[in-house]
Design a protein around this motif. Structure first.
Motif, PDB file in Angstrom:
ATOM      1  N   THR A   1      -5.053  -3.437   0.829  1.00  0.00           N
ATOM      2  CA  THR A   1      -3.683  -3.140   0.443  1.00  0.00           C
ATOM      3  C   THR A   1      -3.036  -4.324  -0.274  1.00  0.00           C
ATOM      4  OG1 THR A   1      -2.907  -3.860   2.642  1.00  0.00           O
ATOM      5  CG2 THR A   1      -3.315  -1.505   2.315  1.00  0.00           C
ATOM      6  N   TYR A   2      -2.095  -4.014  -1.155  1.00  0.00           N
ATOM      7  CA  TYR A   2      -1.306  -5.021  -1.876  1.00  0.00           C
ATOM      8  C   TYR A   2       0.162  -4.624  -1.789  1.00  0.00           C
ATOM      9  CZ  TYR A   2      -5.794  -6.427  -3.817  1.00  0.00           C
ATOM     10  OH  TYR A   2      -7.095  -6.837  -3.959  1.00  0.00           O
ATOM     11  N   PRO A   3       0.949  -5.388  -1.038  1.00  0.00           N
ATOM     12  CA  PRO A   3       0.584  -6.602  -0.326  1.00  0.00           C
ATOM     13  C   PRO A   3      -0.314  -6.304   0.868  1.00  0.00           C
ATOM     14  CG  PRO A   3       2.744  -5.919   0.357  1.00  0.00           C
ATOM     15  CD  PRO A   3       2.346  -4.987  -0.760  1.00  0.00           C
ATOM     16  N   LYS A   4      -0.819  -7.356   1.478  1.00  0.00           N
ATOM     17  CA  LYS A   4      -1.618  -7.190   2.683  1.00  0.00           C
ATOM     18  C   LYS A   4      -0.685  -6.762   3.812  1.00  0.00           C
ATOM     19  CE  LYS A   4      -5.103 -10.661   1.456  1.00  0.00           C
ATOM     20  NZ  LYS A   4      -5.739 -11.946   1.838  1.00  0.00           N
ATOM     21  N   HIS A   5      -0.809  -5.511   4.227  1.00  0.00           N
ATOM     22  CA  HIS A   5       0.083  -5.012   5.260  1.00  0.00           C
ATOM     23  C   HIS A   5      -0.590  -3.905   6.050  1.00  0.00           C
ATOM     24  CE1 HIS A   5       0.698  -1.772   2.347  1.00  0.00           C
ATOM     25  NE2 HIS A   5       1.273  -1.061   3.320  1.00  0.00           N
ATOM     26  N   VAL A   6      -0.028  -3.631   7.213  1.00  0.00           N
ATOM     27  CA  VAL A   6      -0.507  -2.548   8.059  1.00  0.00           C
ATOM     28  C   VAL A   6       0.707  -1.902   8.721  1.00  0.00           C
ATOM     29  CG1 VAL A   6      -0.884  -4.105  10.024  1.00  0.00           C
ATOM     30  CG2 VAL A   6      -2.082  -1.915   9.936  1.00  0.00           C
ATOM     31  N   VAL A   7       0.667  -0.580   8.828  1.00  0.00           N
ATOM     32  CA  VAL A   7       1.728   0.186   9.475  1.00  0.00           C
ATOM     33  C   VAL A   7       1.158   0.787  10.755  1.00  0.00           C
ATOM     34  CG1 VAL A   7       3.347   2.106   9.285  1.00  0.00           C
ATOM     35  CG2 VAL A   7       2.816   0.708   7.266  1.00  0.00           C
ATOM     36  N   ILE A   8       1.797   0.500  11.895  1.00  0.00           N
ATOM     37  CA  ILE A   8       1.327   0.989  13.191  1.00  0.00           C
ATOM     38  C   ILE A   8       2.444   1.812  13.830  1.00  0.00           C
ATOM     39  CG2 ILE A   8       0.308   0.376  15.410  1.00  0.00           C
ATOM     40  CD1 ILE A   8      -0.291  -2.410  14.231  1.00  0.00           C
TER      41      ILE A   8
END
Length: 236
Positions: free
Chosen positions: A23-30
């Motif tokens: 991903t760009y930006p480096k991210h995660v959705v929890i």
């Protein structure tokens, strides 16, 4: 106690790491990371009106007062929102008692504690610590946005800052209410993330495309506040 264990087991951590790589930006959705019942107690306290204070930032100076704010033009203003005031709980209301009053601070302390920072360290493969942070407590707090507030485009890439966390506390959020977090992304493809309840967004503020803003709240939801916790973390 605060975390739902299924979201922090080994396989989940591996999945988050894969997300950071692609991903760009480096991210995660929890979604659903935290214990729902405990968040419900926090939300009750956030709805107390007397515990909030207006916060204003310009690109040239943070935490400006009203006099400074009036001297800057609209292009220089990038944050107008409310920040939670620690110790401002009204324990005489019918919705709280001493044990409830402690939970709102307990959660902030947990987010800066060893257990949660260890989870973030595992996800981002970096050692996070408050060892060299002068005032750790000011880096984790509750915020709210009303219809007249805004968070304009900005970057969170302070030197040494490795992880930014946003947790949304908006029960029954309407899809048309606005308030989405928007990353600038890459190749003219911004990333929109709705501020749904118990949704946690983790991102690397130094990664490409991490500049971000918040979409304005829709005027037809003038009686709605957008609540979240924001927390910043540093490495050694």
């Amino acid at each position: 106690m605060w975390l739902n264990d299924e979201h922090v087991i080994g396989s989940a951590i591996c999945a988050y790491r894969k997300s950071l790589k692609r991903t760009y930006p480096k991210h995660v959705v929890i979604d659903g990371l935290f214990n729902q019942a405990k968040l419900d107690e926090v939300i009750k306290l956030l709805r107390q009106t007397g515990a909030w204070q207006s916060q204003k930032h310009t690109y040239s100076a943070l935490y400006v007062d009203n006099t400074q704010w009036q001297k800057t033009n609209n292009e220089q203003r990038f944050v107008q929102r409310d920040v939670w005031q620690r110790g401002a709980i009204n324990i005489n209301t019918t919705t709280t008692n001493s044990s409830h009053s402690n939970i709102i601070q307990e959660f902030l302390s947990y987010l800066r504690g060893d257990e949660f920072m260890s989870v973030l360290s595992r996800i981002f493969k970096v050692s996070l610590t408050d060892m060299n942070v002068a005032e750790p407590e000011i880096n984790t707090n509750y915020f709210r946005l009303g219809p007249n507030d805004f968070v304009a485009e900005h970057a969170d890439d302070s030197p040494g800052r490795e992880v930014c966390m946003l947790l949304y506390l908006n029960k029954d959020w309407h899809i048309n209410a606005g308030g989405e977090l928007v990353f600038i992304g890459i190749n003219d493809e911004p990333i929109n993330i709705a501020p749904l309840h118990n949704r946690c967004v983790l991102f690397d503020p130094s990664s490409e495309g991490s500049e971000h803003w918040v979409n304005a709240l829709n005027s037809e939801y003038a009686d709605t506040f957008r609540y979240n916790v924001t927390s910043w973390y540093w490495s050694k």
